[in-house]
Scaffold this active site. Sequence first.
Site, PDB file in Angstrom:
ATOM      1  N   ARG A   2       0.854  -1.256  -0.047  1.00  0.00           N
ATOM      2  CA  ARG A   2      -0.061  -0.050   0.064  1.00  0.00           C
ATOM      3  C   ARG A   2       0.888   1.347  -0.104  1.00  0.00           C
ATOM      4  O   ARG A   2       1.848   1.461   0.593  1.00  0.00           O
ATOM      5  CB  ARG A   2      -0.885   0.087   1.083  1.00  0.00           C
ATOM      6  N   ARG A   6       4.032   6.148  -3.149  1.00  0.00           N
ATOM      7  CA  ARG A   6       4.314   7.447  -2.491  1.00  0.00           C
ATOM      8  C   ARG A   6       5.960   7.747  -2.386  1.00  0.00           C
ATOM      9  O   ARG A   6       6.104   8.986  -2.379  1.00  0.00           O
ATOM     10  CB  ARG A   6       3.983   7.422  -0.864  1.00  0.00           C
ATOM     11  N   ARG A  15       1.627  14.134  -8.842  1.00  0.00           N
ATOM     12  CA  ARG A  15       0.496  14.149  -7.920  1.00  0.00           C
ATOM     13  C   ARG A  15      -0.054  15.486  -7.940  1.00  0.00           C
ATOM     14  O   ARG A  15      -1.208  15.533  -7.697  1.00  0.00           O
ATOM     15  CB  ARG A  15       1.201  13.546  -6.746  1.00  0.00           C
ATOM     16  N   ASP A  51      -9.137   6.556  -2.046  1.00  0.00           N
ATOM     17  CA  ASP A  51      -8.707   6.586  -0.446  1.00  0.00           C
ATOM     18  C   ASP A  51     -10.031   6.071   0.187  1.00  0.00           C
ATOM     19  O   ASP A  51     -11.125   6.028  -0.428  1.00  0.00           O
ATOM     20  CB  ASP A  51      -8.664   8.033  -0.010  1.00  0.00           C
ATOM     21  N   TYR A 126     -12.781   8.128  11.808  1.00  0.00           N
ATOM     22  CA  TYR A 126     -12.393   9.659  10.974  1.00  0.00           C
ATOM     23  C   TYR A 126     -13.654  10.481  11.149  1.00  0.00           C
ATOM     24  O   TYR A 126     -13.371  11.508  11.503  1.00  0.00           O
ATOM     25  CB  TYR A 126     -11.953   9.338   9.754  1.00  0.00           C
TER      26      TYR A 126
HETATM   27  O1  CP3 Z   1      -1.646   2.082  -1.804  1.00  0.00           O
HETATM   28  C1  CP3 Z   1      -1.922   3.216  -2.478  1.00  0.00           C
HETATM   29  O2  CP3 Z   1      -1.237   4.051  -2.945  1.00  0.00           O
HETATM   30  C2  CP3 Z   1      -3.721   3.146  -2.863  1.00  0.00           C
HETATM   31  C3  CP3 Z   1      -4.297   4.006  -2.729  1.00  0.00           C
HETATM   32  C4  CP3 Z   1      -4.859   4.147  -1.252  1.00  0.00           C
HETATM   33  C5  CP3 Z   1      -4.536   5.224  -0.545  1.00  0.00           C
HETATM   34  N1  CP3 Z   1      -5.218   5.470   0.625  1.00  0.00           N
HETATM   35  C6  CP3 Z   1      -4.030   6.713  -1.287  1.00  0.00           C
HETATM   36  C7  CP3 Z   1      -3.246   7.788  -0.201  1.00  0.00           C
HETATM   37  C8  CP3 Z   1      -5.378   3.379  -0.310  1.00  0.00           C
HETATM   38  C9  CP3 Z   1      -5.502   1.817  -0.494  1.00  0.00           C
HETATM   39  C10 CP3 Z   1      -5.569   4.058   0.839  1.00  0.00           C
HETATM   40  C11 CP3 Z   1      -6.190   3.592   2.101  1.00  0.00           C
HETATM   41  C12 CP3 Z   1      -6.127   4.443   3.339  1.00  0.00           C
HETATM   42  N2  CP3 Z   1      -6.450   5.757   3.313  1.00  0.00           N
HETATM   43  C13 CP3 Z   1      -6.169   3.687   4.526  1.00  0.00           C
HETATM   44  C14 CP3 Z   1      -6.179   2.359   4.892  1.00  0.00           C
HETATM   45  C15 CP3 Z   1      -4.908   1.733   4.719  1.00  0.00           C
HETATM   46  C16 CP3 Z   1      -3.845   1.953   5.881  1.00  0.00           C
HETATM   47  O3  CP3 Z   1      -2.776   2.655   5.291  1.00  0.00           O
HETATM   48  O4  CP3 Z   1      -4.023   1.685   7.023  1.00  0.00           O
HETATM   49  C17 CP3 Z   1      -6.484   4.991   5.401  1.00  0.00           C
HETATM   50  C18 CP3 Z   1      -6.375   4.575   6.827  1.00  0.00           C
HETATM   51  C19 CP3 Z   1      -6.426   6.063   4.737  1.00  0.00           C
HETATM   52  C20 CP3 Z   1      -6.641   7.446   5.228  1.00  0.00           C
HETATM   53  C21 CP3 Z   1      -5.241   8.149   4.768  1.00  0.00           C
HETATM   54  N3  CP3 Z   1      -5.395   8.903   3.644  1.00  0.00           N
HETATM   55  C22 CP3 Z   1      -4.219   8.445   5.752  1.00  0.00           C
HETATM   56  C23 CP3 Z   1      -3.941   7.959   7.032  1.00  0.00           C
HETATM   57  C24 CP3 Z   1      -3.297   9.399   4.848  1.00  0.00           C
HETATM   58  C25 CP3 Z   1      -1.840   9.644   5.238  1.00  0.00           C
HETATM   59  C26 CP3 Z   1      -1.745  11.122   5.517  1.00  0.00           C
HETATM   60  C27 CP3 Z   1      -0.307  11.421   5.134  1.00  0.00           C
HETATM   61  O5  CP3 Z   1       0.050  12.127   4.046  1.00  0.00           O
HETATM   62  O6  CP3 Z   1       0.647  10.869   5.875  1.00  0.00           O
HETATM   63  C28 CP3 Z   1      -3.914   9.543   3.694  1.00  0.00           C
HETATM   64  C29 CP3 Z   1      -3.570  10.080   2.287  1.00  0.00           C
HETATM   65  C30 CP3 Z   1      -3.193   9.366   1.231  1.00  0.00           C
HETATM   66  N4  CP3 Z   1      -3.936   8.529   0.688  1.00  0.00           N
HETATM   67  C31 CP3 Z   1      -1.847   9.206   0.596  1.00  0.00           C
HETATM   68  C32 CP3 Z   1      -1.990   8.259  -0.222  1.00  0.00           C
HETATM   69  C33 CP3 Z   1      -0.994   7.776  -1.330  1.00  0.00           C
HETATM   70  C34 CP3 Z   1      -0.721  10.027   0.995  1.00  0.00           C
HETATM   71  C35 CP3 Z   1       0.101  10.850  -0.072  1.00  0.00           C
HETATM   72  C36 CP3 Z   1      -0.586  11.954  -0.660  1.00  0.00           C
HETATM   73  O7  CP3 Z   1      -1.448  12.720  -0.072  1.00  0.00           O
HETATM   74  O8  CP3 Z   1      -0.435  12.092  -1.908  1.00  0.00           O
END
Ligand code: CP3
Length: 324
Positions: A2, A6, A15, A51, A126
Amino acid sequence: MRQAGRALPEYRAIRGHGSILDAIADPDRATEITIQPVRRYGVDAAILYSDIVVPVHAVGFGVTIEPGVGPVVERPFTSRADLDRLPPLDADAHTPYVVETVRRLVRELDVPLIGFAGAPFTVASYLIEGGPSKTLGRTKALMLEDPALWADLLDRLADLAIASLRSQVDNGASAIQLFDSWVGTLSPPDYIRSVMPASSKVLAAVADLGVPRIHFGVGTGELLVPMAEAGADVMGIDWRVPIDIARARLGAGIAVQGNLDPAVCLADWSVVADAVRDVLDRNAGRAGHVFNLGHGVTPDIDPGILERIVELVHAEGRADRADA
Ligand code: CP3
């Protein structure tokens, strides 16, 4: 893996600086971003770039994702009236961009596409906390104080997950993953009483689609058995439970996904290679192991290390299987 994308410079290049929800809503970008880690690492499956908060955002609950923070809710869920902000999801009408991205990916990829949804508990956390929380105190208070409202909230979120997952599979996704990332904060009795019914509803409602259902959480060593009983074909395991012990708890007849500690990927290659081999050795060539990290890739991980992990797993994991 997952969030495998990034750590990639090619991800950062396309992005954009806006909300990730804007990138997800653009099928050109979302398709390309989904494919990037497959192209770079040669992994055996792709996970849709979306997401877990996309459905609640799309039906108008009022959720954003702040870079470096995660999902943020302007008016958190506190009372029965807030259920009105969670109407049913019509995937074609509310999230046409997800539908389009899935269709394009299925045409373009030569590996399976994994669709996904957030599990009711983790999405509820959330909506109730309003932002990231270490203790999920408000979430647990609502769960314990008002079981009827809690059950109705989780049921709405189950319906959103079902509509989203069914649409992803109808449009060609080959497997689905239900992310209950933060459910490891619960005791087994609380999980079984307050969360399992809604997660079971989701997993049962996609069983007829005939695709593997992966059920994942973090810190869920004590919850593996009830989470499997909720209806999983594959149990995701983080790194806190060694894979052989997880298998002993789960018994035969269920596959496992995991379980390399993502933090190990920051160490020297020799340390990483030993840790990868330890996971493979503990699995001992048993069928039904999807090698993966125990949680997401962090942005500080060197893509070169991930590339070498995939090579090593392909070389040794497949050799193992051939011998078995
Ligand atoms: O793996 C992948 O890139 C596929 C897409 C994906 C994203 N989020 C994109 C994303 C998937 C499968 C998720 C699931 C997700 N989102 C979960 C469950 C999986 C896990 O990790 O436990 C959760 C809890 C979320 C909620 C969420 N969205 C969080 C905690 C964050 C991180 C904030 C941070 O920047 O640290 C996000 C943002 C997010 N979703 C990013 C990505 C690639 C971060 C990078 C960005 O904003 O471009």
